[in-house]
Design a protein around this motif. Structure first.
Motif, PDB file in Angstrom:
ATOM      1  N   TYR A  32       1.044  -1.150   0.175  1.00 27.39           N
ATOM      2  CA  TYR A  32      -0.135  -0.099   0.282  1.00 27.39           C
ATOM      3  C   TYR A  32       1.054   1.123  -0.420  1.00 27.39           C
ATOM      4  N   TYR A  77      -5.016   1.951  -0.603  1.00 28.32           N
ATOM      5  CA  TYR A  77      -5.107   0.914  -0.712  1.00 28.32           C
ATOM      6  C   TYR A  77      -5.244   0.480  -1.886  1.00 28.32           C
ATOM      7  N   PRO A  89      -6.522  -4.249   3.562  1.00 31.67           N
ATOM      8  CA  PRO A  89      -6.406  -6.042   3.670  1.00 31.67           C
ATOM      9  C   PRO A  89      -7.521  -6.566   4.926  1.00 31.67           C
ATOM     10  N   GLN A  95      -6.035 -13.442   8.694  1.00 25.77           N
ATOM     11  CA  GLN A  95      -5.245 -14.315   8.455  1.00 25.77           C
ATOM     12  C   GLN A  95      -4.205 -15.269   9.552  1.00 25.77           C
TER      13      GLN A  95
END
Length: 99
Positions: A32, A77, A89, A95
């Protein structure tokens, strides 16, 4: 809160090196545009437009726009090429660590 949403197009490749990327010849870029880089670009454009050599910390307008945290500069972004929707994100809870 008021927000100014911008769509930027890069004319050249951008590299914003991560400080933890190790050796300088193998630098990795952030995925980004950091908000600090956007803030710096806006300060440069502001100075050029107003024919100023630098920001004056005693000037209320300069402080409010760039220096005292009143204005927030968020990370930039990538946008989806077809819909022009801003990508964000993944949340940390989505994640996982690599195997």
């Amino acid at each position: 809160m008021k927000a100014l949403v911008l769509t930027m197009r890069a004319r050249e490749a951008l590299l914003f090196s991560r400080s933890d990327s190790g050796e300088e010849n193998s630098a990795q870029s952030y995925p980004y545009i950091p908000g600090a880089a956007i803030r710096g670009a806006l300060i440069r454009a502001y100075l050029r437009k107003n024919n100023l050599p630098e920001l004056d910390a005693r000037d209320d307008r300069h402080r409010r726009l760039f220096l005292d945290g009143t204005s927030a500069y968020l990370n930039g972004y990538m946008a989806h090429p077809e819909t022009n929707q801003r990508g964000l994100p993944l949340p940390l809870c989505w994640q996982s660590a690599k195997d």
